[in-house]
Design a protein around this motif. Structure first.
Motif, PDB file in Angstrom:
ATOM      1  N   VAL A 124       0.864  -1.174   0.000  1.00  0.00           N
ATOM      2  CA  VAL A 124       0.000   0.000   0.000  1.00  0.00           C
ATOM      3  C   VAL A 124       0.892   1.211   0.000  1.00  0.00           C
ATOM      4  O   VAL A 124       1.769   1.333   0.836  1.00  0.00           O
ATOM      5  N   GLU A 125       0.668   2.121  -0.943  1.00  0.00           N
ATOM      6  CA  GLU A 125       1.596   3.218  -1.134  1.00  0.00           C
ATOM      7  C   GLU A 125       0.901   4.540  -0.902  1.00  0.00           C
ATOM      8  O   GLU A 125       0.291   5.097  -1.811  1.00  0.00           O
ATOM      9  N   PRO A 126       0.929   5.078   0.327  1.00  0.00           N
ATOM     10  CA  PRO A 126       0.353   6.397   0.552  1.00  0.00           C
ATOM     11  C   PRO A 126       1.180   7.465  -0.142  1.00  0.00           C
ATOM     12  O   PRO A 126       2.411   7.418  -0.133  1.00  0.00           O
ATOM     13  N   ALA A 127       0.521   8.407  -0.757  1.00  0.00           N
ATOM     14  CA  ALA A 127       1.252   9.459  -1.453  1.00  0.00           C
ATOM     15  C   ALA A 127       1.864  10.424  -0.462  1.00  0.00           C
ATOM     16  O   ALA A 127       1.357  10.622   0.637  1.00  0.00           O
ATOM     17  N   PRO A 128       2.993  11.052  -0.820  1.00  0.00           N
ATOM     18  CA  PRO A 128       3.609  12.029   0.070  1.00  0.00           C
ATOM     19  C   PRO A 128       2.673  13.181   0.351  1.00  0.00           C
ATOM     20  O   PRO A 128       1.887  13.591  -0.504  1.00  0.00           O
ATOM     21  N   VAL A 129       2.764  13.690   1.589  1.00  0.00           N
ATOM     22  CA  VAL A 129       1.893  14.801   1.986  1.00  0.00           C
ATOM     23  C   VAL A 129       2.156  16.036   1.153  1.00  0.00           C
ATOM     24  O   VAL A 129       1.263  16.819   0.865  1.00  0.00           O
ATOM     25  N   GLU A 130       3.404  16.208   0.685  1.00  0.00           N
ATOM     26  CA  GLU A 130       3.739  17.421  -0.051  1.00  0.00           C
ATOM     27  C   GLU A 130       2.938  17.547  -1.347  1.00  0.00           C
ATOM     28  O   GLU A 130       2.729  18.649  -1.850  1.00  0.00           O
ATOM     29  N   GLU A 131       2.478  16.401  -1.883  1.00  0.00           N
ATOM     30  CA  GLU A 131       1.777  16.446  -3.142  1.00  0.00           C
ATOM     31  C   GLU A 131       0.338  16.899  -3.009  1.00  0.00           C
ATOM     32  O   GLU A 131      -0.345  17.113  -4.000  1.00  0.00           O
ATOM     33  N   GLN A 132      -0.131  17.045  -1.763  1.00  0.00           N
ATOM     34  CA  GLN A 132      -1.534  17.374  -1.571  1.00  0.00           C
ATOM     35  C   GLN A 132      -1.876  18.782  -2.020  1.00  0.00           C
ATOM     36  O   GLN A 132      -3.041  19.117  -2.215  1.00  0.00           O
ATOM     37  N   GLY A 133      -0.884  19.626  -2.160  1.00  0.00           N
ATOM     38  CA  GLY A 133      -1.170  21.011  -2.516  1.00  0.00           C
ATOM     39  C   GLY A 133      -1.207  21.259  -3.993  1.00  0.00           C
ATOM     40  O   GLY A 133      -1.154  22.404  -4.425  1.00  0.00           O
ATOM     41  N   ALA A 134      -1.285  20.236  -4.800  1.00  0.00           N
ATOM     42  CA  ALA A 134      -1.306  20.410  -6.242  1.00  0.00           C
ATOM     43  C   ALA A 134      -2.630  21.000  -6.684  1.00  0.00           C
ATOM     44  O   ALA A 134      -3.554  21.201  -5.925  1.00  0.00           O
ATOM     45  N   ALA A 135      -2.721  21.257  -7.956  1.00  0.00           N
ATOM     46  CA  ALA A 135      -3.926  21.885  -8.496  1.00  0.00           C
ATOM     47  C   ALA A 135      -5.136  21.009  -8.269  1.00  0.00           C
ATOM     48  O   ALA A 135      -5.053  19.791  -8.189  1.00  0.00           O
ATOM     49  N   ALA A 136      -6.313  21.667  -8.191  1.00  0.00           N
ATOM     50  CA  ALA A 136      -7.528  20.943  -7.847  1.00  0.00           C
ATOM     51  C   ALA A 136      -7.867  19.876  -8.872  1.00  0.00           C
ATOM     52  O   ALA A 136      -8.445  18.853  -8.550  1.00  0.00           O
ATOM     53  N   GLY A 137      -7.504  20.110 -10.136  1.00  0.00           N
ATOM     54  CA  GLY A 137      -7.853  19.144 -11.158  1.00  0.00           C
ATOM     55  C   GLY A 137      -6.947  17.935 -11.185  1.00  0.00           C
ATOM     56  O   GLY A 137      -7.252  16.961 -11.869  1.00  0.00           O
ATOM     57  N   ASP A 138      -5.808  17.976 -10.527  1.00  0.00           N
ATOM     58  CA  ASP A 138      -4.866  16.867 -10.538  1.00  0.00           C
ATOM     59  C   ASP A 138      -5.365  15.748  -9.644  1.00  0.00           C
ATOM     60  O   ASP A 138      -6.033  15.969  -8.649  1.00  0.00           O
ATOM     61  N   ALA A 139      -5.010  14.524 -10.026  1.00  0.00           N
ATOM     62  CA  ALA A 139      -5.369  13.348  -9.234  1.00  0.00           C
ATOM     63  C   ALA A 139      -4.116  12.798  -8.575  1.00  0.00           C
ATOM     64  O   ALA A 139      -3.082  12.634  -9.219  1.00  0.00           O
ATOM     65  N   HIS A 140      -4.208  12.518  -7.283  1.00  0.00           N
ATOM     66  CA  HIS A 140      -3.084  11.980  -6.520  1.00  0.00           C
ATOM     67  C   HIS A 140      -3.531  10.680  -5.871  1.00  0.00           C
ATOM     68  O   HIS A 140      -4.465  10.660  -5.078  1.00  0.00           O
ATOM     69  N   GLU A 141      -2.858   9.611  -6.222  1.00  0.00           N
ATOM     70  CA  GLU A 141      -3.196   8.320  -5.654  1.00  0.00           C
ATOM     71  C   GLU A 141      -2.681   8.228  -4.228  1.00  0.00           C
ATOM     72  O   GLU A 141      -1.496   8.375  -3.972  1.00  0.00           O
ATOM     73  N   LEU A 142      -3.575   7.964  -3.292  1.00  0.00           N
ATOM     74  CA  LEU A 142      -3.222   7.871  -1.882  1.00  0.00           C
ATOM     75  C   LEU A 142      -3.021   6.431  -1.434  1.00  0.00           C
ATOM     76  O   LEU A 142      -2.122   6.150  -0.643  1.00  0.00           O
ATOM     77  N   VAL A 143      -3.866   5.526  -1.926  1.00  0.00           N
ATOM     78  CA  VAL A 143      -3.799   4.128  -1.498  1.00  0.00           C
ATOM     79  C   VAL A 143      -4.078   3.225  -2.693  1.00  0.00           C
ATOM     80  O   VAL A 143      -4.975   3.510  -3.501  1.00  0.00           O
ATOM     81  N   ARG A 144      -3.321   2.163  -2.800  1.00  0.00           N
ATOM     82  CA  ARG A 144      -3.582   1.108  -3.780  1.00  0.00           C
ATOM     83  C   ARG A 144      -3.309  -0.241  -3.115  1.00  0.00           C
ATOM     84  O   ARG A 144      -2.220  -0.479  -2.598  1.00  0.00           O
ATOM     85  N   LEU A 145      -4.297  -1.123  -3.124  1.00  0.00           N
ATOM     86  CA  LEU A 145      -4.138  -2.443  -2.537  1.00  0.00           C
ATOM     87  C   LEU A 145      -3.667  -3.432  -3.594  1.00  0.00           C
ATOM     88  O   LEU A 145      -4.240  -3.499  -4.686  1.00  0.00           O
ATOM     89  N   ARG A 146      -2.634  -4.174  -3.249  1.00  0.00           N
ATOM     90  CA  ARG A 146      -2.157  -5.244  -4.118  1.00  0.00           C
ATOM     91  C   ARG A 146      -2.615  -6.584  -3.572  1.00  0.00           C
ATOM     92  O   ARG A 146      -3.233  -6.660  -2.509  1.00  0.00           O
ATOM     93  N   LEU A 147      -2.302  -7.655  -4.302  1.00  0.00           N
ATOM     94  CA  LEU A 147      -2.805  -8.966  -3.926  1.00  0.00           C
ATOM     95  C   LEU A 147      -2.346  -9.361  -2.530  1.00  0.00           C
ATOM     96  O   LEU A 147      -3.129  -9.909  -1.742  1.00  0.00           O
ATOM     97  N   ARG A 148      -1.086  -9.111  -2.198  1.00  0.00           N
ATOM     98  CA  ARG A 148      -0.608  -9.487  -0.858  1.00  0.00           C
ATOM     99  C   ARG A 148      -1.313  -8.697   0.239  1.00  0.00           C
ATOM    100  O   ARG A 148      -1.475  -9.193   1.358  1.00  0.00           O
ATOM    101  N   ASP A 149      -1.755  -7.479  -0.087  1.00  0.00           N
ATOM    102  CA  ASP A 149      -2.520  -6.708   0.898  1.00  0.00           C
ATOM    103  C   ASP A 149      -3.902  -7.317   1.105  1.00  0.00           C
ATOM    104  O   ASP A 149      -4.413  -7.356   2.223  1.00  0.00           O
TER     105      ASP A 149
END
Length: 357
Positions: A3-28
C-alpha cells in the motif's frame, strides 16, 4: 510496502490533478482476509442459498436441522466428554483447526472479490475510491463532509503490521456498510500519518501528545474484573461442578495485567483545530475530529464514576453510526475542563465558518 500512501507534499497540487493515496495489491488483500473474520459472511450466504433451495429436505431436512441434530447427538452422547481418549481429543482439535482455516480461506476469497483493485485517489477537494472484482463500486467523499477519521488495529493486524482506516461523513447512517467508510481497508502502520494528513492537514497521529486517564483507572478496572471472576467461578463450582479454585490466582493475575493494559490505552489529545481520542488494549482504536464538526458535547457520570470521582466526556458529530469521540475515566475536575474546552472551541469554529457543520 504494498500500500503506497502518497507524500503529503503532493496534496497542494492543483484541484484538477489526481493523486493516488492508497492502492491495494494482492498481498494486501491476502493480509486483510487473514486478519478479518469475513468467512462467516460467506458461510451465511451459502446457508441462505441452501435454505431457499430447500436443499436435502427429503431425508436430512434443512441445513439448520442437520446442524441441530448433530449437536443434539453430540450432547446426548457422553463418550466424547466422559474420559475422552487421546485419539478423540486429537480429532476434535484437528477438526476445530480445519474449520478455523476454512473460515479464513473464505475470508480471503471475500476480500479478493470485494476489494480487488482498491484505489483511493484525491481529486481536488474530493476522495474517490474504486474496488470490486465482479462488481465495480465507485464512491466519492467530499473532504468537507468528513466528520471523523478512525484508525483501527486488531491483534492479527498488529502481527501483519497493518491498520484499517475509516471515515465518518455527514449524513451517514448507522447501518452503513464498511465499504462506504473505508479510506484504507489495509494500510501499513507507517503510512497512517501521510493518509490522515491528506484528510486533516497538520495532524500527525504518531506524534500526538496523549493525555492519560485517571491514575486509579487500572485499579478500578481490576476490582470490577475480580468481582465478575468471583461470580463466574462461584457459578462454575456450584452448578457446573467445574474445579475453579485452581484458576483463582492465574485469573486474578491476568485481570490485573489486562486492566493495566486497558487503562494505559486510554487517552485524549487537544489540538488547535482537532480533538483526538484513543482506547483499546487488545483491539486498538484512535479517532480524530475537527472542533468545527462537533454537534453535541456532554459528560456522563455513572454511580460507579461518582464513587471514584471520575467522569466521561462524549462528543458527537453530524455523521451517523457508532463513531463518536469518547474520553473515558477522567478525574471529575479534568472532565469538566475538557468539556468546557470542547464547547468553547466548537462554538468558535462554528462562528468562523458556519458552513463547516
Amino acid at each position: 510496502e504494498g500500500v503506497e500512501p502518497a507524500p503529503v507534499e503532493e496534496q497542494g497540487a492543483a484541484a484538477g490533478d489526481a493523486h493516488e493515496l492508497v492502492r491495494l495489491r494482492l498481498r494486501d488483500l491476502l493480509a486483510f482476509g487473514l486478519t478479518q473474520n469475513r468467512g462467516g459472511i460467506v458461510i451465511g450466504a451459502i446457508l441462505g442459498l441452501l435454505w431457499e433451495a430447500d436443499f436435502a429436505n427429503i431425508d436430512l431436512g434443512r441445513p439448520t436441522l442437520i446442524v441441530g441434530r448433530f449437536f443434539t447427538r453430540l450432547w446426548d452422547d457422553g463418550r466424547l466428554l466422559d474420559n475422552p481418549g487421546m485419539t478423540q481429543v486429537g480429532l476434535v482439535l484437528v477438526g476445530l483447526f480445519a474449520v478455523l482455516m476454512f473460515v479464513r480461506v473464505l475470508s480471503v476469497l471475500w476480500a479478493i472479490v470485494q476489494l480487488h483493485g482498491f484505489t483511493l485517489t484525491r481529486h481536488g477537494d474530493e476522495l474517490r475510491s474504486t474496488r470490486g472484482l465482479l462488481t465495480r463500486v465507485r464512491s466519492t467523499i467530499p473532504l468537507s463532509r468528513i466528520q471523523l477519521v478512525t484508525v483501527r488495529q486488531s491483534p492479527l493486524m498488529r502481527a501483519f503490521g497493518c491498520v484499517e482506516v475509516r471515515v465518518q461523513t455527514a449524513g451517514g447512517d448507522k447501518h452503513a456498510t464498511p465499504g462506504r467508510e473505508w479510506l484504507a481497508p489495509s494500510l501499513p502502520a507507517t503510512g497512517v500519518d501521510a493518509l490522515v494528513a491528506s484528510v486533516f492537514p497538520g495532524v500527525v497521529m504518531s506524534s500526538l501528545d496523549w493525555q492519560p486517564a485517571d491514575p486509579r483507572t487500572a485499579r478500578r478496572m481490576w476490582r470490577a474484573a475480580v468481582g465478575w471472576l468471583a461470580v463466574v467461578m462461584l457459578i462454575g463450582t456450584v452448578f457446573a461442578r467445574v474445579p475453579t479454585l485452581a484458576l483463582i490466582l492465574p485469573a486474578i493475575a491476568w485481570a490485573w495485567f489486562a486492566s493495566r493494559g486497558r487503562a494505559r490505552s486510554l487517552g485524549h489529545a487537544l489540538l488547535p483545530e482537532f480533538v483526538a481520542t484513543r482506547a483499546g488494549w487488545w483491539w486498538k482504536e484512535e479517532s480524530v475530529a475537527r472542533y468545527a464538526k462537533l454537534q453535541s458535547v456532554s459528560t456522563a457520570e455513572s454511580p460507579f464514576d461518582r464513587r471514584w470521582s471520575m467522569a466521561d466526556v462524549l462528543a458527537d458529530t453530524a455523521g451517523g453510526g457508532s463513531h463518536r469521540i469518547a474520553i473515558h475515566c477522567l478525574p471529575a475536575d479534568e472532565a469538566r475542563a475538557v468539556y468546557s474546552h470542547l464547547c468553547e472551541q466548537a462554538a468558535i469554529f462554528a462562528e468562523v465558518d458556519p458552513q463547516q457543520k
